[in-house]
Write an enzyme that holds these catalytic residues in place. Structure first.
Site, PDB file in Angstrom:
ATOM      1  N   ASP A 204      45.999  36.290  48.563  1.00 27.30           N
ATOM      2  CA  ASP A 204      45.462  35.413  47.523  1.00 27.30           C
ATOM      3  C   ASP A 204      46.411  35.549  46.339  1.00 27.30           C
ATOM      4  O   ASP A 204      46.046  36.047  45.277  1.00 27.30           O
ATOM      5  CB  ASP A 204      44.028  35.839  47.164  1.00 27.30           C
ATOM      6  CG  ASP A 204      43.304  34.785  46.334  1.00 27.30           C
ATOM      7  OD1 ASP A 204      43.941  33.771  45.981  1.00 27.30           O
ATOM      8  OD2 ASP A 204      42.115  34.978  46.044  1.00 27.30           O
TER       9      ASP A 204
ATOM     10  N   GLU B  64      48.197  26.039  47.988  1.00 31.52           N
ATOM     11  CA  GLU B  64      47.988  25.260  46.758  1.00 31.52           C
ATOM     12  C   GLU B  64      49.276  25.277  45.948  1.00 31.52           C
ATOM     13  O   GLU B  64      49.581  26.273  45.277  1.00 31.52           O
ATOM     14  CB  GLU B  64      46.859  25.883  45.931  1.00 31.52           C
ATOM     15  CG  GLU B  64      45.571  26.076  46.688  1.00 31.52           C
ATOM     16  CD  GLU B  64      44.722  27.194  46.081  1.00 31.52           C
ATOM     17  OE1 GLU B  64      44.422  27.126  44.881  1.00 31.52           O
ATOM     18  OE2 GLU B  64      44.379  28.144  46.799  1.00 31.52           O
TER      19      GLU B  64
ATOM     20  N   ARG C 189      43.446  31.096  37.796  1.00 32.29           N
ATOM     21  CA  ARG C 189      42.726  31.791  36.724  1.00 32.29           C
ATOM     22  C   ARG C 189      43.468  31.802  35.384  1.00 32.29           C
ATOM     23  O   ARG C 189      44.696  31.882  35.353  1.00 32.29           O
ATOM     24  CB  ARG C 189      42.460  33.247  37.144  1.00 32.29           C
ATOM     25  CG  ARG C 189      41.489  33.331  38.300  1.00 32.29           C
ATOM     26  CD  ARG C 189      41.324  34.717  38.863  1.00 32.29           C
ATOM     27  NE  ARG C 189      40.300  34.722  39.911  1.00 32.29           N
ATOM     28  CZ  ARG C 189      40.499  34.280  41.163  1.00 32.29           C
ATOM     29  NH1 ARG C 189      41.684  33.842  41.546  1.00 32.29           N
ATOM     30  NH2 ARG C 189      39.503  34.261  42.030  1.00 32.29           N
TER      31      ARG C 189
ATOM     32  N   HIS D 286      42.928  21.645  46.775  1.00 30.14           N
ATOM     33  CA  HIS D 286      42.380  22.874  47.356  1.00 30.14           C
ATOM     34  C   HIS D 286      41.892  22.672  48.795  1.00 30.14           C
ATOM     35  O   HIS D 286      40.829  23.171  49.181  1.00 30.14           O
ATOM     36  CB  HIS D 286      41.251  23.381  46.459  1.00 30.14           C
ATOM     37  CG  HIS D 286      41.063  24.859  46.493  1.00 30.14           C
ATOM     38  ND1 HIS D 286      40.439  25.513  47.539  1.00 30.14           N
ATOM     39  CD2 HIS D 286      41.432  25.822  45.619  1.00 30.14           C
ATOM     40  CE1 HIS D 286      40.410  26.802  47.286  1.00 30.14           C
ATOM     41  NE2 HIS D 286      41.013  27.023  46.132  1.00 30.14           N
TER      42      HIS D 286
ATOM     43  N   HIS E 287      39.984  27.433  38.049  1.00 34.07           N
ATOM     44  CA  HIS E 287      40.035  26.070  38.584  1.00 34.07           C
ATOM     45  C   HIS E 287      39.406  25.009  37.669  1.00 34.07           C
ATOM     46  O   HIS E 287      38.708  24.099  38.137  1.00 34.07           O
ATOM     47  CB  HIS E 287      39.373  26.007  39.958  1.00 34.07           C
ATOM     48  CG  HIS E 287      40.122  26.750  41.033  1.00 34.07           C
ATOM     49  ND1 HIS E 287      41.483  26.918  41.034  1.00 34.07           N
ATOM     50  CD2 HIS E 287      39.677  27.354  42.179  1.00 34.07           C
ATOM     51  CE1 HIS E 287      41.854  27.593  42.114  1.00 34.07           C
ATOM     52  NE2 HIS E 287      40.790  27.873  42.817  1.00 34.07           N
TER      53      HIS E 287
END
Ligand code: GAL
Length: 353
Positions: A251, A318, A81, A179, A106
């Site tokens: 996350d 990632e 983000r 991803h 993304h």
């Protein structure tokens, strides 16, 4: 060892999308699309030599075009983000496409996951798929013409290596990643909670409720984020810790101890006791976003073979720079300038125990 090219589907504007299946002498194989550089299938042996597909994905092109989970795709120009889709670089204000609440996520509306890449193959003991695009000045609001090559290589040691190389003619933030969602028991084998994970990170980035880093780099010591010694993912995933609650699981960006390196080194390891599969992640990137698949709820886009989406049945590792680093003092430098070369490699290497 072998490369097979096949028509996968046709985009609404008539452009054809191809799949490239790379196989090595051990029987491991990976199927990748020139659409988004997307990894569709990855077949890896367990401790008995049985091959299973360990990555999430869909059966048809329409799902890759329509769904929002970025399954298997290359991500850019900026992974994760950017707060409110705004940044200032070299005195100029830029506004990016907003696609995640009030943030840019993304790469925007038509990020690199939605581009049709030029593809070239090189067969040999270690088959290679080389993908190339030019992202024009102004693409999704970003400055500069960006020339980008991503090289996928399937190694003789059962590694899937991804090299990202880029140059630009104007300074631009750049944070490239892949991803892919993994479950070492197979993509349809259920919860990831029983998988054991190691991450070589002594700090992580807490976020606000919009998943934007607060700016703090917090020590993992004594928190659910300490994976320095391997630990089952389920151990702390339901903890009352605020950072876990805000994200609905993991996350978060984990900052590798010592930061980026000249050459890729082992930074993460995932192990599935049942199948014996081990995935070691080698990279020279400074961080990894460990995402435990908390948003896998989209009933409209079932996975391969009709298997439904279920939260925390797949996970992403990632490798990247810090989210929103273009706006945050003290975060990793994510700017690529004219005359510089962006050059990072991440390898997902498979073995058994
Ligand atoms: C991850 C991100 C998640 C979510 C996901 C896509 O990389 O960390 O918050 O946006 O992509 O659904």
């Amino acid at each position: 060892m072998s490369i097979k090219k096949k028509l996968f589907g046709v985009l609404a504007d008539g452009r054809e999308v191809y799949s490239y299946t790379l196989k090595n002498a051990n029987g491991m194989s990976v199927k990748i699309l020139n659409y988004g550089g997307t990894i569709v299938k990855l077949k890896v042996a367990d401790r008995n030599g049985c091959f299973t597909d360990v990555v999430g994905g869909y059966d048809c092109l329409d799902s890759y075009v329509g769904a929002d989970g970025y399954q298997g795709a290359l991500i850019g120009r900026f992974g994760n983000r950017i707060n409110k889709g705004k940044f200032t670089l070299e005195g100029v204000d830029y506004t990016l496409f907003i696609n995640n609440n009030d943030n840019h996520l993304h790469g925007g509306e038509f990020g690199f996951d939605k581009k049709l890449w030029d593809a070239e193959t090189f067969d040999g003991d270690e088959p290679v798929l080389k993908l190339h695009i030019v992202s024009p000045d102004g693409d999704e609001g970003y400055p500069g013409n960006l020339d980008l090559t991503v090289t996928y290589k399937l190694t003789s040691e059962n590694g899937l290596s991804i090299r990202y190389e880029a140059t630009t003619d104007k300074s631009t933030p750049l944070n490239l990643t892949n991803h892919t969602y993994f479950n070492l028991g197979g993509y349809a084998s259920g919860s990831i909670h029983s998988l054991e994970l190691m991450i070589d990170a002594d700090t992580y980035l807490p976020t606000d409720e919009r998943l934007i880093p607060t700016g703090e780099m917090r020590s993992v010591s004594g928190t659910p984020f300490d994976f320095r010694t391997p630990k089952k993912i389920g151990t702390d995933i339901n903890s009352e810790c605020l950072d876990i609650k805000l994200a609905g699981g993991y996350d978060h960006c984990f900052n590798f101890t010592g930061g980026k390196t000249a050459e890729p080194i082992k930074r993460c390891e995932l192990y599935d006791e049942k199948s014996g599969r081990v995935m070691s992640v080698y990279t020279n990137q400074p961080c990894v976003q460990f995402y435990s698949g908390n948003f896998l709820t989209n009933e409209k886009y079932p996975f391969k073979g009709g298997y439904p989406q279920r939260v925390q049945t797949l996970l992403c590792l990632e490798t990247q720079h810090m989210p929103d680093s273009i706006n945050q003092d003290g975060f990793t430098d994510c700017v690529l300038r004219p005359g510089e070369k962006y050059d990072f490699t991440t390898e997902y290497r498979f073995s058994v125990k």
